[in-house]
Design a protein around this motif. Structure first.
Motif, PDB file in Angstrom:
ATOM      1  N   ALA A 202       0.751  -1.073   0.029  1.00 32.92           N
ATOM      2  CA  ALA A 202      -0.076  -0.050  -0.016  1.00 32.92           C
ATOM      3  C   ALA A 202       0.960   1.311  -0.083  1.00 32.92           C
ATOM      4  O   ALA A 202       0.463   2.334  -0.405  1.00 32.92           O
ATOM      5  N   ALA A 203       2.135   1.260   0.427  1.00 39.29           N
ATOM      6  CA  ALA A 203       2.803   2.405   0.438  1.00 39.29           C
ATOM      7  C   ALA A 203       3.061   3.074  -1.048  1.00 39.29           C
ATOM      8  O   ALA A 203       3.462   4.220  -1.086  1.00 39.29           O
ATOM      9  N   PHE A 204       2.988   2.126  -1.930  1.00 40.35           N
ATOM     10  CA  PHE A 204       3.269   2.435  -3.316  1.00 40.35           C
ATOM     11  C   PHE A 204       2.035   3.310  -3.863  1.00 40.35           C
ATOM     12  O   PHE A 204       2.432   3.870  -4.972  1.00 40.35           O
ATOM     13  N   ILE A 205       1.056   3.405  -3.108  1.00 34.20           N
ATOM     14  CA  ILE A 205      -0.015   4.354  -3.455  1.00 34.20           C
ATOM     15  C   ILE A 205       0.513   5.818  -3.416  1.00 34.20           C
ATOM     16  O   ILE A 205       0.301   6.512  -4.064  1.00 34.20           O
ATOM     17  N   LYS A 206       1.242   5.758  -2.322  1.00 34.15           N
ATOM     18  CA  LYS A 206       2.022   7.065  -1.948  1.00 34.15           C
ATOM     19  C   LYS A 206       3.115   7.488  -2.896  1.00 34.15           C
ATOM     20  O   LYS A 206       3.204   8.549  -3.479  1.00 34.15           O
ATOM     21  N   GLU A 230      -0.099  -4.963   7.218  1.00 34.84           N
ATOM     22  CA  GLU A 230       0.669  -3.991   6.643  1.00 34.84           C
ATOM     23  C   GLU A 230       2.159  -4.304   6.760  1.00 34.84           C
ATOM     24  O   GLU A 230       2.433  -5.226   7.823  1.00 34.84           O
ATOM     25  N   ASP A 231       3.081  -3.757   6.008  1.00 36.00           N
ATOM     26  CA  ASP A 231       4.403  -3.976   6.302  1.00 36.00           C
ATOM     27  C   ASP A 231       5.239  -2.938   5.884  1.00 36.00           C
ATOM     28  O   ASP A 231       4.966  -2.044   5.139  1.00 36.00           O
ATOM     29  N   THR A 232       6.623  -3.004   6.337  1.00 33.40           N
ATOM     30  CA  THR A 232       7.777  -1.977   5.945  1.00 33.40           C
ATOM     31  C   THR A 232       8.775  -2.525   4.830  1.00 33.40           C
ATOM     32  O   THR A 232       9.754  -1.813   4.281  1.00 33.40           O
ATOM     33  N   GLY A 233       8.717  -3.931   5.031  1.00 34.18           N
ATOM     34  CA  GLY A 233      10.126  -4.484   4.248  1.00 34.18           C
ATOM     35  C   GLY A 233      10.103  -4.457   2.782  1.00 34.18           C
ATOM     36  O   GLY A 233      11.065  -4.632   2.354  1.00 34.18           O
ATOM     37  N   LYS A 234       8.794  -4.087   2.001  1.00 32.94           N
ATOM     38  CA  LYS A 234       9.041  -3.833   0.613  1.00 32.94           C
ATOM     39  C   LYS A 234       9.260  -2.553   0.295  1.00 32.94           C
ATOM     40  O   LYS A 234       9.134  -2.089  -0.792  1.00 32.94           O
ATOM     41  N   THR A 235       9.441  -1.594   1.187  1.00 33.71           N
ATOM     42  CA  THR A 235       9.310   0.023   0.831  1.00 33.71           C
ATOM     43  C   THR A 235      10.536   0.612   1.292  1.00 33.71           C
ATOM     44  O   THR A 235      11.058   1.351   0.101  1.00 33.71           O
ATOM     45  N   TRP A 236      11.470   0.482   2.208  1.00 34.26           N
ATOM     46  CA  TRP A 236      12.475   1.183   2.420  1.00 34.26           C
ATOM     47  C   TRP A 236      13.766   0.202   2.423  1.00 34.26           C
ATOM     48  O   TRP A 236      13.479  -1.096   2.621  1.00 34.26           O
ATOM     49  N   PRO A 237      14.968   0.632   2.238  1.00 35.61           N
ATOM     50  CA  PRO A 237      16.293  -0.286   1.866  1.00 35.61           C
ATOM     51  C   PRO A 237      16.766  -0.630   3.330  1.00 35.61           C
ATOM     52  O   PRO A 237      17.718   0.067   3.690  1.00 35.61           O
ATOM     53  N   LEU A 238      16.018  -1.621   3.898  1.00 31.45           N
ATOM     54  CA  LEU A 238      16.458  -1.931   5.396  1.00 31.45           C
ATOM     55  C   LEU A 238      17.202  -3.164   5.514  1.00 31.45           C
ATOM     56  O   LEU A 238      17.372  -3.568   6.621  1.00 31.45           O
ATOM     57  N   GLN A 239      17.623  -3.786   4.356  1.00 31.43           N
ATOM     58  CA  GLN A 239      18.322  -5.121   4.466  1.00 31.43           C
ATOM     59  C   GLN A 239      17.551  -6.005   5.524  1.00 31.43           C
ATOM     60  O   GLN A 239      17.960  -6.720   6.081  1.00 31.43           O
ATOM     61  N   ASP A 240      16.193  -6.011   5.287  1.00 26.39           N
ATOM     62  CA  ASP A 240      15.383  -7.128   5.779  1.00 26.39           C
ATOM     63  C   ASP A 240      15.121  -6.738   7.329  1.00 26.39           C
ATOM     64  O   ASP A 240      14.843  -7.546   8.221  1.00 26.39           O
ATOM     65  N   THR A 241      15.610  -5.361   7.773  1.00 25.12           N
ATOM     66  CA  THR A 241      15.379  -5.030   9.178  1.00 25.12           C
ATOM     67  C   THR A 241      13.871  -4.359   8.940  1.00 25.12           C
ATOM     68  O   THR A 241      13.883  -3.253   8.809  1.00 25.12           O
TER      69      THR A 241
END
Length: 392
Positions: A202-206, A230-241
């Protein structure tokens, strides 16, 4: 080529392909984020020791609530914050999905699952022996007929499980406002269906320049029973953190909470502190650091690959993956994937997304866009050369 093809066809799911793809020069398989840090994100990395000690010096509850407030405010889902103590945090979206599948199995519920979709949704439900029926995503593309269509397509299931925006196609009930979603919610209320929503993309709507409607507010106002991930893992370059969330309507909360606490105690407060910083960073730059990388790579993919062999399929919502149709007669997704492996490029065949009718997916491939632009450009240029040299 035949050896490569045989090896690829023994894979049972997308994740097994993604593991193999990590060994290749051009890994365009998994949708995890592999781009570089922006300048401001680099400052977050530089501050990791400070974030470590900050997490160590505050309560777990404070770390959780800071993350929850930042995440749901940033996404415009502020209605959920009225029940902030009933938003549960887990290590990954797959954990939230496992919790959901456990609930469904305990209640002996059958599910209408969107098709296509990422295959681990189907696999988790299948492993939990949840009865499944396919719901074609075309049912959810407009508000006009969705209620009537569901009266037929979903009549025999207890729950409707949707992904929005959908992975891999980018189909979304929210692309043209909230009306389609409201009709689905109204159908579920009227017919006693549980609505399960995977909002991990859903972040990609933004990032696509839109704004999210407050889905939680709509569902509570209509009176629909729901479970949302919901999730954060596919949005920011977090190295799977990363951290994912699961929340249900009030009537389901006690049952969901008991399953959550049987799975884990808490997510690392250090991870929560780190991810919260990335959310705040994107709030400050209006998602520019994420959007710019995806825009550059999407343009490169279309420039080099859209043509006589592959057709770029324009999504309703642009996400972090690109979905291509294979135009060449007699060439399957398996064939093309195996062929590109000879060029050290790894893409995903579409058959795994079509969990009910895998053969339908043999005319599609998916490319991940969240990569360093210079490396992604080399990858699609390599694919373009490979396609020019393709001989059946």
């Amino acid at each position: 080529m035949s050896v490569v093809s045989t090896r690829l066809k023994t894979k049972e799911d997308i994740t097994q392909h993604e593991i193999s793809a990590l060994k290749t020069r051009f890994n365009l398989a998994d949708a995890h984020t592999h781009q570089d840090q922006s300048l401001t994100q680099q400052k977050i990395v530089d501050s990791l020791p400070e974030l470590w000690y900050r997490a160590q010096g505050q309560t777990q509850y404070k770390s959780e609530q800071e993350f929850i407030k930042a995440f749901f405010t940033f996404h415009g889902q502020e209605h959920a914050l009225k029940r902030h103590d009933e938003i549960y945090l887990v290590y990954a979206a797959s954990v939230a999905m496992h919790i959901t599948a456990t609930y469904l199995r305990k209640r002996d519920m059958s599910v209408g699952l969107i098709e296509p979709c990422f295959d681990n949704l189907h696999d988790l439900l299948k492993h939990m022996e949840v009865p499944l029926s396919p719901l074609d995503e075309s049912l959810f593309r407009s508000a006009k007929d969705v209620y009537a269509n569901l009266q037929t397509a979903a009549a025999k299931v207890d729950a409707i499980f949707l992904v929005d925006p959908n992975n891999p196609t980018g189909t979304s009930m929210f692309a043209n406002g909230a009306q389609t979603f409201m009709e689905v919610a109204r159908y579920c209320r009227d017919h006693g269906k549980l609505l399960i929503l995977d909002f991990c993309f859903a972040a990609f709507i933004k990032t696509a320049g839109g704004s999210r409607v407050d889905a939680y507010a709509i569902l509570d106002e209509i009176g629909t029973q729901y479970i949302i991930m919901e999730d954060t893992g596919k949005t920011w370059p977090l190295q799977d953190t990363k951290c994912a969330t699961i929340m249900s309507s009030r009537a389901l909360n006690a049952d969901i909470y008991s399953i959550v606490t049987s799975v884990l105690l808490n997510v690392s407060p250090f991870i929560l502190n780190v991810v919260t910083q990335y959310i705040n960073d994107s709030s400050d730059d209006d998602f520019e650091s994420v959007r710019s990388v995806l825009d550059i790579n999407r343009e490169a993919a279309q420039k080099h690959l859209h043509g006589n062999f592959l057709k770029y399929l324009t999504p309703m919502v642009e996400t972090s993956v690109a979905w291509f149709e294979i135009l060449r007669d007699g060439v399957s997704a398996d064939d093309l994937q195996a062929y590109l492996m000879n060029y050290d490029v790894y893409v995903l065949p579409g058959k795994y997304f079509f969990w009910n009718k895998p053969q339908t997916g043999q005319k599609y491939i998916r490319l991940a866009l969240a990569r360093k632009p210079e490396e992604f450009k080399l990858a699609v240029e390599t694919i373009a050369v490979a396609l020019e040299n393709y001989h059946e």
